[in-house]
Each structure stands twice: as C-alpha cells, then as structure tokens.
Design a protein around this motif. Structure first.
Motif, mmCIF file in Angstrom:
data_model
loop_
_atom_site.group_PDB
_atom_site.id
_atom_site.type_symbol
_atom_site.label_atom_id
_atom_site.label_comp_id
_atom_site.label_asym_id
_atom_site.label_seq_id
_atom_site.Cartn_x
_atom_site.Cartn_y
_atom_site.Cartn_z
ATOM 1 N N LYS A 187 56.335 1.960 -17.354
ATOM 2 C CA LYS A 187 55.503 2.530 -17.571
ATOM 3 C C LYS A 187 54.720 2.935 -18.993
ATOM 4 O O LYS A 187 55.791 2.520 -19.562
ATOM 5 C CB LYS A 187 54.948 4.267 -16.361
ATOM 6 C CG LYS A 187 55.412 3.231 -15.102
ATOM 7 C CD LYS A 187 55.654 4.698 -13.914
ATOM 8 C CE LYS A 187 55.941 4.040 -12.408
ATOM 9 N NZ LYS A 187 56.808 5.359 -11.760
ATOM 10 N N PRO A 188 53.668 3.837 -19.078
ATOM 11 C CA PRO A 188 53.667 4.796 -20.552
ATOM 12 C C PRO A 188 54.617 5.342 -20.868
ATOM 13 O O PRO A 188 54.978 5.873 -19.430
ATOM 14 C CB PRO A 188 51.781 4.410 -19.972
ATOM 15 C CG PRO A 188 51.567 4.266 -18.262
ATOM 16 C CD PRO A 188 52.625 4.185 -18.288
ATOM 17 N N ALA A 189 54.863 5.436 -22.388
ATOM 18 C CA ALA A 189 56.063 6.332 -22.623
ATOM 19 C C ALA A 189 55.460 6.517 -23.557
ATOM 20 O O ALA A 189 55.195 5.936 -24.761
ATOM 21 C CB ALA A 189 56.601 5.069 -22.192
ATOM 22 N N PRO A 190 55.656 8.127 -23.458
ATOM 23 C CA PRO A 190 55.763 8.469 -25.616
ATOM 24 C C PRO A 190 56.167 7.730 -26.888
ATOM 25 O O PRO A 190 57.905 7.398 -26.565
ATOM 26 C CB PRO A 190 55.671 10.378 -25.297
ATOM 27 C CG PRO A 190 55.902 10.055 -23.775
ATOM 28 C CD PRO A 190 57.067 8.929 -23.211
ATOM 29 N N VAL A 191 55.621 7.912 -27.736
ATOM 30 C CA VAL A 191 56.202 6.725 -28.759
ATOM 31 C C VAL A 191 56.416 8.589 -29.281
ATOM 32 O O VAL A 191 56.383 9.130 -29.795
ATOM 33 C CB VAL A 191 55.093 6.359 -29.381
ATOM 34 C CG1 VAL A 191 55.533 5.414 -30.994
ATOM 35 C CG2 VAL A 191 54.332 5.325 -29.432
ATOM 36 N N ILE A 192 58.210 7.501 -29.806
ATOM 37 C CA ILE A 192 59.556 8.977 -30.388
ATOM 38 C C ILE A 192 59.645 8.276 -31.979
ATOM 39 O O ILE A 192 59.345 9.468 -32.453
ATOM 40 C CB ILE A 192 60.714 8.886 -29.198
ATOM 41 C CG1 ILE A 192 60.302 9.777 -28.382
ATOM 42 C CG2 ILE A 192 61.800 10.081 -30.464
ATOM 43 C CD1 ILE A 192 61.247 9.593 -27.580
ATOM 44 N N TYR A 193 59.527 6.954 -31.926
ATOM 45 C CA TYR A 193 60.501 6.690 -33.631
ATOM 46 C C TYR A 193 58.634 5.977 -34.438
ATOM 47 O O TYR A 193 58.320 5.691 -33.351
ATOM 48 C CB TYR A 193 61.329 5.780 -33.115
ATOM 49 C CG TYR A 193 61.780 5.703 -32.268
ATOM 50 C CD1 TYR A 193 63.129 6.630 -33.444
ATOM 51 C CD2 TYR A 193 63.072 5.552 -31.381
ATOM 52 C CE1 TYR A 193 64.597 6.798 -32.705
ATOM 53 C CE2 TYR A 193 64.393 5.802 -30.455
ATOM 54 C CZ TYR A 193 64.777 6.709 -31.581
ATOM 55 O OH TYR A 193 66.074 6.615 -30.702
ATOM 56 N N SER A 194 58.759 6.178 -35.336
ATOM 57 C CA SER A 194 57.922 5.878 -36.710
ATOM 58 C C SER A 194 58.266 3.855 -36.345
ATOM 59 O O SER A 194 59.538 3.251 -36.100
ATOM 60 C CB SER A 194 58.129 6.209 -37.558
ATOM 61 O OG SER A 194 59.624 5.710 -38.176
ATOM 62 N N GLU A 195 56.983 3.631 -36.284
ATOM 63 C CA GLU A 195 57.574 2.070 -36.430
ATOM 64 C C GLU A 195 58.144 1.020 -37.267
ATOM 65 O O GLU A 195 58.690 -0.027 -37.093
ATOM 66 C CB GLU A 195 55.785 0.985 -36.238
ATOM 67 C CG GLU A 195 55.440 1.874 -35.661
ATOM 68 C CD GLU A 195 53.700 0.940 -36.179
ATOM 69 O OE1 GLU A 195 53.430 0.229 -36.916
ATOM 70 O OE2 GLU A 195 52.541 1.454 -35.604
ATOM 71 N N ASN A 196 58.591 2.352 -38.126
ATOM 72 C CA ASN A 196 59.455 1.586 -39.689
ATOM 73 C C ASN A 196 60.828 1.910 -39.488
ATOM 74 O O ASN A 196 62.343 1.464 -40.316
ATOM 75 C CB ASN A 196 59.445 1.898 -40.719
ATOM 76 C CG ASN A 196 58.960 3.505 -41.095
ATOM 77 O OD1 ASN A 196 59.417 4.445 -40.111
ATOM 78 N ND2 ASN A 196 59.063 3.659 -42.061
ATOM 79 N N GLU A 197 61.160 2.466 -38.333
ATOM 80 C CA GLU A 197 62.649 2.876 -38.085
ATOM 81 C C GLU A 197 63.772 1.182 -37.226
ATOM 82 O O GLU A 197 62.878 0.384 -36.549
ATOM 83 C CB GLU A 197 62.379 3.677 -36.814
ATOM 84 C CG GLU A 197 63.683 4.516 -36.224
ATOM 85 C CD GLU A 197 64.368 5.230 -37.240
ATOM 86 O OE1 GLU A 197 65.714 5.775 -37.046
ATOM 87 O OE2 GLU A 197 63.386 5.916 -37.329
ATOM 88 N N THR A 198 65.079 1.583 -37.603
ATOM 89 C CA THR A 198 66.236 -0.269 -37.325
ATOM 90 C C THR A 198 66.276 0.869 -36.253
ATOM 91 O O THR A 198 67.018 1.716 -36.248
ATOM 92 C CB THR A 198 66.448 -0.028 -38.382
ATOM 93 O OG1 THR A 198 67.453 0.719 -39.100
ATOM 94 C CG2 THR A 198 65.968 -0.876 -39.884
ATOM 95 N N PHE A 199 67.233 -0.279 -36.011
ATOM 96 C CA PHE A 199 67.699 -0.200 -34.491
ATOM 97 C C PHE A 199 69.625 -1.358 -34.908
ATOM 98 O O PHE A 199 68.744 -2.271 -35.145
ATOM 99 C CB PHE A 199 67.412 0.155 -33.102
ATOM 100 C CG PHE A 199 66.346 0.720 -33.110
ATOM 101 C CD1 PHE A 199 66.452 1.872 -31.925
ATOM 102 C CD2 PHE A 199 64.784 0.938 -33.607
ATOM 103 C CE1 PHE A 199 65.712 2.742 -32.096
ATOM 104 C CE2 PHE A 199 64.290 1.454 -32.979
ATOM 105 C CZ PHE A 199 64.445 2.959 -32.527
ATOM 106 N N GLU A 200 70.325 -0.889 -33.876
ATOM 107 C CA GLU A 200 71.349 -1.662 -34.176
ATOM 108 C C GLU A 200 71.615 -1.965 -32.665
ATOM 109 O O GLU A 200 72.383 0.017 -32.294
ATOM 110 C CB GLU A 200 72.561 -1.966 -34.924
ATOM 111 C CG GLU A 200 71.898 -2.049 -36.910
ATOM 112 C CD GLU A 200 72.185 -3.359 -36.963
ATOM 113 O OE1 GLU A 200 72.818 -4.559 -36.143
ATOM 114 O OE2 GLU A 200 70.904 -3.597 -37.659
#
Length: 335
Positions: A187-200
């Motif tokens: 379902k729809p979920a709030p955006v928490i992170y900025s679009e330039n966040e990196t993940f591993e």
C-alpha cells in the motif's frame, strides 16, 4: 523529481490521482514495479514470475512492457519457485512474487533446495507482511516468514520501510549474487528517506540519534511508529534513537553493539512474531557479545485475524504508544 515522473507514467489513472493526492506517500507496489521495469530496460536478464497475483503485486505494467519476460504460472507457488531456479540456472535474474504467506510457507522446500541449496540467484518477494494483509485475515497474515527465511543458509532477508529504500534495496537485491527474500508492503507508505540516500544490504540506517534508549525497527508500520514513539519519549525528556534495521539477515552487528554500548537499553519492533524475527536476531547478537537490557515488541505467539490495519495495530500492540510505554518500563529497569 525524475523518478517520480517515471513512476507516474506507469500508473493507472486511478493510481496516479491517488499518488498526486497524497504527495508525502507513494504506493509501494507501484514503486516496486517501476524499479523492476527500470532494471529490465538496462539488463535483459531481469525476468518476472507471478502466481496469479499480478494485479495485487502491481506488476501488470511490467507484463505489458515485457510480455516475453513475464511468466504467470497460476496458483502454483512452489512450481513458480522451481521455474525461477531453472531460469537462474540459464543465466537470468528472476524476481518471483506472491503473498508473503505463500512465498514463505508454501514454497519453502523448493526455495530451500532448488534455489538456495543449488546456489541459484532467485529474488523472492512476499507481499502483505503481517497485519498489512488486513481483510485477508489470519490465513493470509504472515507473522512468521522472517523466522522461516532466517533459517536458510546464506539467504539475505530484508524489508524496506519506505518507497526510497524499496527502490534502492530492490536494485541491491538484483545484483547481489545469491538468493534474497524481501517483504513488500503493497500500500501507500510515507517517504522517509531523501532520494539521494544510499543503502547496503546488511547495513542498518540511523534515522534519529539518541542516548537513553534505542528503538530498532523493521518495515513500514514499525519504523513509522518508532519515529512517533521517539517524539512521545522526547516529550518526557527521554532521548530515543531510531534505527531502521531493514536487513534482518545478515544483521548489522556493529550497529546493534554500538547502540547497546551507547544506551544500555534496546527495544526491537516488528510486524512479525517476536519469536525468531528481528527481536531474536538482535538478542542473539547481544547475548554472545554484549549482554544488554532489551525488550522485543511485536506479535506475541499468536495467529492473525481479519480487520482494518488501525484495529490490528491496536490488537497486536504495534503502536507508537505501546512502544513508548515499554521503553519507559525498560528504562525503569536500567535505573
């Protein structure tokens, strides 16, 4: 924002209007489908398998764009995983989707042997984790899939908490050499992170720092409620860190131990049984390395039931208020 414009282009008019109406939220399954299409445009090895739930998974757009790379096997989930393993053996990168209850319980033997034991490269996605199954009720409410999947050797197990982490972690999963299991909130979920966040994969994210207690959460509902709980605690003069532990296996041991030493009090929070899920994974790290006061918050050895998400959150204690209350109790033991 470029990727949001691309996302909008692949939605139905109803989905697009819903997205436009709630600018702070994006439908997770639509983000998932768009991410797979973006990957497939660049890499012909990306293929999709579904078990007659394409509309529920939101992947109809992928089928429309890549009909020769989409396989709907019907209501035959175990067979789907077997076919995915075969496609992987042929050099493809298969994503296989179905409800989490089926992805974990019904496909387990095939996923264990044909995909993992055989060292294939299957990306299995289980949708509607925990109480997000809502009106599908207890039979379709996977409270145990993290625990089931944690038992498979070398398998990476993760759950994004917002549209940005979903997009980035799906890409990481695609190019991880080996099998993965992802829990997907549809379902729809709030955006928490900025679009330039990196993940591993295997590395948690600190959303909010704090020195009195650490709230370690996984998934859309727990992470958002943990952020609310930190505000409740702040109003009482308590400094609470919030950690998005999106990967439960391998778990980020360094991050767990850092906040165990910093706060001396940890609470885990999950839309899952407290048995063999995130709480158990954190407890294993602490018991063997740095015994620390902790409390597991989640479903307490129960089956699911039919209901609205708001009701189910109250029913199973998956609320910011319950998390904050337990944090205060734990801090009482600490003193």
């Amino acid at each position: 924002m470029k990727w949001r414009k691309k996302l909008a282009s692949c939605l139905t008019i109803v989905e697009f209007l819903t997205w436009k109406k709630t600018m702070d939220q994006l439908e997770m399954r639509a983000v998932y489908a768009q991410t797979l299409m973006t990957l497939a445009e660049k890499d012909e090895r990306i293929v999709l398998l579904e078990a007659d739930l394409m509309k529920a998974s939101g992947t109809t757009a992928f089928r429309n764009k890549f009909p020769q790379r989409t396989f709907n096997v019907g209501v035959a989930e175990a067979n789907m995983v077997g076919i995915a393993a075969g496609l992987s053996a042929g050099g493809k990168i298969p994503f296989a989707d179905t409800f989490g209850c089926f992805a974990s319980r019904r496909t387990y033997d095939q996923f264990f042997i044909s995909a993992n034991y055989a060292r294939r490269n299957v990306k299995l996605t289980g949708t509607d984790p925990g109480i997000s199954a809502a009106y599908n009720g207890g039979t379709h409410m996977p409270f145990e899939d993290l625990g089931i999947m944690r038992n498979i050797p070398e398998l990476v197990v993760f759950e994004p908490c917002d549209p940005v982490s979903l997009k980035m972690l799906t890409v990481k999963s695609a190019y991880h050499q080996g099998c993965t299991y992802m829990r997907l909130f549809r379902k729809p979920a709030p955006v928490i992170y900025s679009e330039n966040e990196t993940f591993e994969l295997g590395k948690g994210k600190v959303l909010k720092d704090g020195g009195d207690v650490a709230l370690i959460a996984i998934g859309v509902i727990p992470v958002n409620e943990a952020l609310k709980a930190s505000e409740i605690l702040a109003g009482k003069g308590i400094s609470a860190a919030v950690i998005d532990m999106h990967t439960v296996k391998p778990i980020d041991e360094e991050l767990v131990l850092r906040y165990a030493k910093k706060t001396g009090a940890l609470l885990t929070f999950e839309n899952h049984q407290i048995i063999n899920g995130l709480g158990s994974a954190v407890a294993e790290v602490l018991s063997e390395n740095y015994p620390t006061l902790m409390k597991r918050i989640g479903v307490n050895d129960e089956f699911g039931e039919v209901g609205e998400q708001k009701y189910l959150q109250q029913r199973f204690g998956l609320t910011a208020e319950n998390l904050a209350s337990n944090a205060i109790k734990l801090l009482g033991k600490k003193k």
